[in-house]
Motif scaffolding. Structure first.
Motif, short mmCIF file in Angstrom:
data_model
loop_
_atom_site.label_atom_id
_atom_site.label_comp_id
_atom_site.label_asym_id
_atom_site.label_seq_id
_atom_site.Cartn_x
_atom_site.Cartn_y
_atom_site.Cartn_z
N LYS A 45 0.84 -1.20 0.00
CA LYS A 45 0.00 0.00 0.00
C LYS A 45 0.87 1.25 0.00
N SER A 46 1.91 1.24 0.84
CA SER A 46 2.82 2.39 0.89
C SER A 46 3.53 2.58 -0.44
N LEU A 47 3.97 1.51 -1.04
CA LEU A 47 4.64 1.59 -2.33
C LEU A 47 3.71 2.13 -3.40
N SER A 48 2.45 1.71 -3.35
CA SER A 48 1.46 2.20 -4.31
C SER A 48 1.26 3.71 -4.14
N THR A 49 1.17 4.16 -2.88
CA THR A 49 0.99 5.59 -2.61
C THR A 49 2.22 6.38 -3.06
N ILE A 50 3.38 5.85 -2.76
CA ILE A 50 4.62 6.54 -3.16
C ILE A 50 4.72 6.61 -4.68
N THR A 51 4.34 5.56 -5.36
CA THR A 51 4.38 5.55 -6.82
C THR A 51 3.44 6.60 -7.40
N LYS A 52 2.23 6.69 -6.84
CA LYS A 52 1.28 7.71 -7.32
C LYS A 52 1.82 9.11 -7.08
N ASP A 53 2.38 9.34 -5.88
CA ASP A 53 2.95 10.65 -5.57
C ASP A 53 4.12 10.97 -6.49
N ALA A 54 4.96 9.99 -6.75
CA ALA A 54 6.09 10.20 -7.65
C ALA A 54 5.61 10.51 -9.06
N ASP A 55 4.56 9.84 -9.51
CA ASP A 55 4.01 10.13 -10.84
C ASP A 55 3.51 11.56 -10.93
N HIS A 56 2.79 12.01 -9.90
CA HIS A 56 2.30 13.40 -9.89
C HIS A 56 3.47 14.38 -9.86
N LEU A 57 4.46 14.07 -9.07
CA LEU A 57 5.63 14.94 -8.98
C LEU A 57 6.37 15.01 -10.31
N LEU A 58 6.51 13.88 -10.98
CA LEU A 58 7.19 13.87 -12.27
C LEU A 58 6.42 14.68 -13.31
N ILE A 59 5.10 14.63 -13.26
CA ILE A 59 4.29 15.43 -14.19
C ILE A 59 4.51 16.91 -13.93
N GLU A 60 4.55 17.30 -12.65
CA GLU A 60 4.78 18.70 -12.32
C GLU A 60 6.18 19.15 -12.72
N VAL A 61 7.17 18.28 -12.51
CA VAL A 61 8.55 18.62 -12.89
C VAL A 61 8.65 18.77 -14.40
N GLU A 62 7.96 17.91 -15.14
CA GLU A 62 7.98 18.00 -16.60
C GLU A 62 7.38 19.33 -17.06
N GLY A 63 6.26 19.73 -16.43
CA GLY A 63 5.66 21.02 -16.77
C GLY A 63 6.59 22.18 -16.46
N LEU A 64 7.27 22.10 -15.31
CA LEU A 64 8.21 23.15 -14.93
C LEU A 64 9.39 23.22 -15.91
N LEU A 65 9.88 22.07 -16.33
CA LEU A 65 10.97 22.05 -17.30
C LEU A 65 10.53 22.63 -18.65
N ASN A 66 9.31 22.33 -19.05
CA ASN A 66 8.80 22.89 -20.31
C ASN A 66 8.72 24.41 -20.22
N SER A 68 10.48 26.30 -18.23
CA SER A 68 11.86 26.79 -18.17
C SER A 68 12.48 26.84 -19.56
N ASN A 69 12.22 25.83 -20.37
CA ASN A 69 12.75 25.81 -21.73
C ASN A 69 12.16 26.94 -22.56
N THR A 70 10.85 27.20 -22.39
CA THR A 70 10.22 28.30 -23.11
C THR A 70 10.82 29.63 -22.70
N THR A 71 11.01 29.82 -21.39
CA THR A 71 11.60 31.07 -20.89
C THR A 71 13.03 31.23 -21.39
N LEU A 72 13.79 30.14 -21.38
CA LEU A 72 15.17 30.21 -21.85
C LEU A 72 15.22 30.53 -23.35
N ASP A 73 14.34 29.97 -24.14
CA ASP A 73 14.27 30.29 -25.56
C ASP A 73 13.94 31.77 -25.76
N ASP A 74 13.02 32.30 -24.95
CA ASP A 74 12.64 33.70 -25.03
C ASP A 74 13.83 34.60 -24.70
#
Length: 132
Positions: A45-66, A68-74
């Motif tokens: 159960k803990s591993l499942s929760t951690i995996t879900k949290d990590a997935d959400h975090l990775l999605i947010e990090v991907e958005g932040l990187l996108n 950042s890339n747009t700002t850097l291009d600008d």
């Protein structure tokens, strides 16, 4: 009772004690296995929760990187537009340096001509202004 019956009775008693000991050990092992199953379920159960949290975090990090890339291009695009400005400043510096060198050459020629007694119109006027 004969000796064989007494030996059989002792053997039966020893066997009964052995069986009771094994039952006690088996009950303890069953309890440990039960606790182990509970622990494994909680870990899953803990591993499942951690995996879900990590997935959400990775999605947010991907958005932040996108972003950042747009700002850097600008920023890179805007910096690219300043290149002509720095080129113009460099050209202006070279022009001022050339003007200073030409002024030094003119002053030195006029001063040397003035020392030689030159009385030519503009050279005489500029020479007297330079000497002060």
């Amino acid at each position: 009772m004969t000796g064989g019956e007494i030996a059989a009775l002792i053997a039966a008693g020893a066997f009964a004690v052995l069986v009771l000991g094994l039952c006690f050990v088996l009950f303890k092992v069953a309890g440990i296995v039960s606790e182990l199953n509970t622990t494994i379920e909680e870990a899953n159960k803990s591993l499942s929760t951690i995996t879900k949290d990590a997935d959400h975090l990775l999605i947010e990090v991907e958005g932040l990187l996108n972003k950042s890339n747009t700002t850097l291009d600008d920023v890179n695009g805007k910096l690219g537009m300043t290149d002509p400005l720095f080129q113009a400043v460099g050209d202006l510096g070279e022009s001022v340096s050339s003007l200073n060198e030409s002024t030094r050459n003119l002053t030195s020629h006029l001063a040397s001509a003035s020392k030689k007694g030159a009385t030519v119109g503009i050279a005489k006027k500029v020479g007297s202004k330079v000497r002060g």
